[in-house]
Design a protein around this motif. Structure first.
Motif, PDB file in Angstrom:
ATOM      1  N   PRO A 244     -28.435  41.407  16.022  1.00  0.00           N
ATOM      2  CA  PRO A 244     -28.304  42.419  15.124  1.00  0.00           C
ATOM      3  C   PRO A 244     -29.212  42.325  13.834  1.00  0.00           C
ATOM      4  O   PRO A 244     -29.848  43.254  13.334  1.00  0.00           O
ATOM      5  N   LYS A 245     -29.053  41.272  13.506  1.00  0.00           N
ATOM      6  CA  LYS A 245     -29.946  40.810  12.011  1.00  0.00           C
ATOM      7  C   LYS A 245     -31.313  40.892  12.246  1.00  0.00           C
ATOM      8  O   LYS A 245     -32.210  40.904  11.175  1.00  0.00           O
ATOM      9  N   ASN A 246     -31.859  40.993  13.492  1.00  0.00           N
ATOM     10  CA  ASN A 246     -33.297  40.788  13.497  1.00  0.00           C
ATOM     11  C   ASN A 246     -33.974  42.259  14.121  1.00  0.00           C
ATOM     12  O   ASN A 246     -34.900  42.371  14.314  1.00  0.00           O
ATOM     13  N   VAL A 247     -32.921  43.205  13.831  1.00  0.00           N
ATOM     14  CA  VAL A 247     -33.387  44.464  14.203  1.00  0.00           C
ATOM     15  C   VAL A 247     -33.991  45.293  13.080  1.00  0.00           C
ATOM     16  O   VAL A 247     -33.568  45.420  11.871  1.00  0.00           O
ATOM     17  N   GLY A 248     -35.381  46.075  13.184  1.00  0.00           N
ATOM     18  CA  GLY A 248     -36.183  46.627  12.261  1.00  0.00           C
ATOM     19  C   GLY A 248     -35.753  47.940  12.556  1.00  0.00           C
ATOM     20  O   GLY A 248     -34.383  48.366  12.437  1.00  0.00           O
ATOM     21  N   ARG A 249     -36.893  48.777  12.952  1.00  0.00           N
ATOM     22  CA  ARG A 249     -36.657  50.183  13.028  1.00  0.00           C
ATOM     23  C   ARG A 249     -36.749  50.111  14.679  1.00  0.00           C
ATOM     24  O   ARG A 249     -37.678  49.762  15.355  1.00  0.00           O
ATOM     25  N   MET A 250     -35.677  50.980  15.066  1.00  0.00           N
ATOM     26  CA  MET A 250     -35.478  51.009  16.599  1.00  0.00           C
ATOM     27  C   MET A 250     -35.161  52.504  16.855  1.00  0.00           C
ATOM     28  O   MET A 250     -34.102  53.110  16.362  1.00  0.00           O
ATOM     29  N   VAL A 251     -35.808  52.917  17.987  1.00  0.00           N
ATOM     30  CA  VAL A 251     -35.673  54.297  18.394  1.00  0.00           C
ATOM     31  C   VAL A 251     -35.201  54.011  20.027  1.00  0.00           C
ATOM     32  O   VAL A 251     -36.000  53.305  20.815  1.00  0.00           O
ATOM     33  N   LEU A 252     -34.480  54.812  20.330  1.00  0.00           N
ATOM     34  CA  LEU A 252     -33.759  54.609  21.848  1.00  0.00           C
ATOM     35  C   LEU A 252     -33.987  56.292  22.169  1.00  0.00           C
ATOM     36  O   LEU A 252     -33.012  57.057  21.784  1.00  0.00           O
ATOM     37  N   ASP A 253     -34.751  56.676  23.107  1.00  0.00           N
ATOM     38  CA  ASP A 253     -35.091  58.044  23.640  1.00  0.00           C
ATOM     39  C   ASP A 253     -34.745  57.803  25.075  1.00  0.00           C
ATOM     40  O   ASP A 253     -35.187  57.147  25.852  1.00  0.00           O
ATOM     41  N   ALA A 254     -33.933  59.133  25.391  1.00  0.00           N
ATOM     42  CA  ALA A 254     -33.337  59.255  26.978  1.00  0.00           C
ATOM     43  C   ALA A 254     -32.358  58.150  27.118  1.00  0.00           C
ATOM     44  O   ALA A 254     -32.470  57.458  28.111  1.00  0.00           O
ATOM     45  N   PRO A 255     -31.125  58.054  26.365  1.00  0.00           N
ATOM     46  CA  PRO A 255     -30.418  56.948  26.289  1.00  0.00           C
ATOM     47  C   PRO A 255     -29.725  56.760  27.654  1.00  0.00           C
ATOM     48  O   PRO A 255     -29.215  57.753  28.204  1.00  0.00           O
ATOM     49  N   LEU A 256     -29.233  55.748  28.050  1.00  0.00           N
ATOM     50  CA  LEU A 256     -28.361  55.353  29.170  1.00  0.00           C
ATOM     51  C   LEU A 256     -26.907  55.011  28.360  1.00  0.00           C
ATOM     52  O   LEU A 256     -26.998  54.719  27.240  1.00  0.00           O
ATOM     53  N   ASP A 257     -25.849  55.407  29.025  1.00  0.00           N
ATOM     54  CA  ASP A 257     -24.581  54.866  28.806  1.00  0.00           C
ATOM     55  C   ASP A 257     -24.344  53.531  29.634  1.00  0.00           C
ATOM     56  O   ASP A 257     -24.213  53.653  30.880  1.00  0.00           O
ATOM     57  N   ASP A 436     -22.755  46.414  21.144  1.00  0.00           N
ATOM     58  CA  ASP A 436     -22.171  46.786  19.900  1.00  0.00           C
ATOM     59  C   ASP A 436     -23.121  46.092  18.835  1.00  0.00           C
ATOM     60  O   ASP A 436     -23.409  44.925  18.659  1.00  0.00           O
ATOM     61  N   ALA A 437     -23.828  47.036  18.178  1.00  0.00           N
ATOM     62  CA  ALA A 437     -24.859  46.572  17.032  1.00  0.00           C
ATOM     63  C   ALA A 437     -24.409  46.236  15.718  1.00  0.00           C
ATOM     64  O   ALA A 437     -25.366  46.225  14.616  1.00  0.00           O
ATOM     65  N   THR A 438     -23.184  46.295  15.638  1.00  0.00           N
ATOM     66  CA  THR A 438     -22.574  45.941  14.134  1.00  0.00           C
ATOM     67  C   THR A 438     -23.450  44.980  13.475  1.00  0.00           C
ATOM     68  O   THR A 438     -23.536  43.611  13.954  1.00  0.00           O
ATOM     69  N   GLY A 439     -23.986  45.308  12.137  1.00  0.00           N
ATOM     70  CA  GLY A 439     -24.465  44.555  11.388  1.00  0.00           C
ATOM     71  C   GLY A 439     -26.070  44.638  11.483  1.00  0.00           C
ATOM     72  O   GLY A 439     -26.857  44.174  10.678  1.00  0.00           O
ATOM     73  N   SER A 440     -26.454  45.633  12.306  1.00  0.00           N
ATOM     74  CA  SER A 440     -27.880  45.713  12.326  1.00  0.00           C
ATOM     75  C   SER A 440     -28.322  46.971  11.479  1.00  0.00           C
ATOM     76  O   SER A 440     -27.485  47.609  10.916  1.00  0.00           O
ATOM     77  N   ALA A 441     -29.718  46.961  11.108  1.00  0.00           N
ATOM     78  CA  ALA A 441     -30.358  47.899  10.591  1.00  0.00           C
ATOM     79  C   ALA A 441     -30.070  49.520  11.335  1.00  0.00           C
ATOM     80  O   ALA A 441     -29.603  49.327  12.715  1.00  0.00           O
TER      81      ALA A 441
END
Length: 512
Positions: A244-257, A436-441
């Motif tokens: 999580p601390k290494n996430v910069g700008r992240m786009v997730l297009d056409a998402p899976l569950d 669970d990306a708690t703590g990410s940007a």
């Protein structure tokens, strides 16, 4: 979605990208040069030795006569088994399109185009122009994930074997068809174990996420900036969970569950493709439709074609267009409303006894090249999918799933849903199903209301699971919103990636 002999309904590649070119036949790295890391060791920042790309595959399945000077390729060594990082390694094939300017360079933007099983090397080479508004300030980077094409791509037999598997009929739904499917699955998994047994236990999404962090370090980036599409949204979610601390700008297009079961995925996706099919028919009959004067008549004519192909395939040169291949062709064309006119023409030609266009659509989906060889799209997909779940459904569970899918759609339902994982020769884990990306940007999720392969309801669910994400709703058709032609979606995404502006809660874009 992938061929029904594999999973009946599962997540597939973006047709808009697949139309630009698929993956290469050779599993070798894209270019020679220092791998950037010693076996088992961590890569050094900026240590990738970029060079010319020599084996990019064109849409016609042929390699170019001369390399594209705007593209750079390399390889990066990563541990085969992260539990034994000092042991055996494998090479990831990489590609980069350097930032063109003007403006200050922002770093590397890493792409995964879906599948699982899409070659990032070939897809980026063919589709880079679609991202030119990002390429001014970002280096566009992609890779063949482990188990895909040049990165120790999973192979299961030869082209003739794959022809047999991909052409299997799913109708009529009866004990004989189920028995044929079961026998084919057994033969397929035996070939996978024979040809790729060394890598099968290690091709899952959790390992791929760890590979991406190695890639981030080797690129010299403090944070991973990432654009994931379709399956790439799951890969991004797993990365954000582990790092999580290494996430910069992240786009997730056409998402899976990622939390859904095989049964839930099959049912939801069958409904998604049936909805897209009905939308296609409604659009067709708005004017003069070659398939019939109204939706009911057009649907009956398509059904008759499938029944006719079950009884007698159409000859296309030395090959046969079977019902199984024709169904795959229909699914392939439903990924984008841009290919609906081609689907209308292909079906009309099929009804007139010409199966060439339907076979072309099916081949573009299964990764079959003109020379009869295949990309790893159809083999990497089950390898990664089955390692990413501990589910191993029994006969009763498979039958229940089949019955639910058939009630939704006789065209897209059928025997075999989830059956391949039940006999897969490598164990599976549920780790990649929990994010669970708690703590990410902040992360941006973009979900389309008319997406057949990753239905809209998965967007809010993934957004909630990540806990640090904002959902953008696209009201239009097709699998993937950024490449739909929507200037609104591109504006929202570009503003976030280029300038760091996170969309407001409840943001939406109209259909293109």
């Amino acid at each position: 979605m992938r061929s029904v002999f594999l999973t009946a309904t599962a997540v597939g590649l973006l047709t808009s990208l697949a139309a630009c070119g698929t993956t290469a036949d050779t599993p070798k790295p894209a270019a020679t040069g220092s791998p950037g890391t010693a076996t088992g060791g961590m890569p050094q920042a900026g240590s990738i030795a970029w060079g010319a790309c020599t084996d990019i595959v064109q849409p016609d399945g042929e390699a170019p006569a001369t390399p594209n000077s705007a593209l750079q390729c390399a390889k990066l060594a990563v541990p085969l088994d992260y539990a034994a990082p000092e042991g055996e390694s494998l090479d990831l094939a990489l590609i980069r399109v350097p930032a063109t300017g003007p403006g200050k360079r922002l770093g590397s933007l890493v792409f995964n185009f879906g599948g699982p099983g899409a070659s990032g090397v070939d897809t980026m080479a063919q589709a880079a122009k679609a991202f030119e508004s990002l390429n001014t300030r970002w280096d566009l980077v992609s890779f063949d994930p482990r188990g895909v094409e040049r990165s120790a791509g999973v192979r299961c037999g030869n082209g003739a074997d794959m022809d047999t598997f991909t052409s299997m009929n799913t109708q009529p739904v009866n004990p004989e068809t189920r028995a044929k499917m079961a026998a084919a699955n057994k033969q397929f998994t035996e070939l996978c174990a024979r040809d790729s047994g060394r890598v099968l236990p290690y091709v899952g999404t959790v390992n791929a996420a760890q590979d991406m962090d190695r890639l981030r370090t080797a690129l010299g980036d403090a944070k991973l900036n990432y654009f994931g599409m379709s399956y790439g949204t799951q890969l991004g979610g797993v990365y954000a969970t582990k790092f999580p601390k290494n996430v910069g700008r992240m786009v997730l297009d056409a998402p899976l569950d990622p939390s859904v079961t095989l049964e839930q995925r099959t049912v939801v996706q069958t409904a998604g493709f049936q909805k897209a099919y009905q939308s296609f028919l409604k659009d067709c009959v708005k004017q003069v439709c070659e398939l019939g004067p109204d939706v009911a008549a057009a649907d009956r004519n398509v059904g008759k074609l499938m029944n006719d192909l079950t009884a007698k395939p159409l000859k296309v040169g030395q090959r046969d267009l079977t019902q199984g291949l024709a169904s795959t062709a229909v699914a392939a064309a439903l990924y984008s409303d841009l290919t609906w006119p081609l689907l209308e023409t292909a079906l009309a030609q099929g009804m007139a006894g010409n199966g060439e266009s339907l076979l072309y659509l099916a081949d573009s989906y299964t990764g079959r090249k003109p020379n009869g060889t295949y990309t790893t799209a159809m083999t990497s997909f089950p390898a990664i999918t089955c390692v990413d779940t501990a589910e191993r459904p029994d006969a009763a569970e498979l039958l229940r799933t089949e019955e639910k899918a058939l009630k939704i759609s006789p065209l897209f339902g059928g025997p075999g849903a989830g059956s391949l994982c039940g006999v897969w020769p490598a164990p599976g884990s549920d780790e990649a199903r929990h994010v669970d990306a708690t703590g990410s940007a902040p992360i941006v999720v973009v979900a389309g209301k008319g997406d057949p392969a990753t239905p809209y309801q998965w967007g809010p669910k993934l957004t909630a699971q990540l806990k640090t994400a904002t959902l953008v709703t696209y009201e239009g058709e097709g699998h993937g919103a950024y490449l739909s032609g929507s200037r609104c979606v591109q504006g929202v995404v570009n503003s976030y990636l280029n300038d760091g502006r996170v969309p407001q809660k409840g943001a939406s874009c109209p259909a293109a």
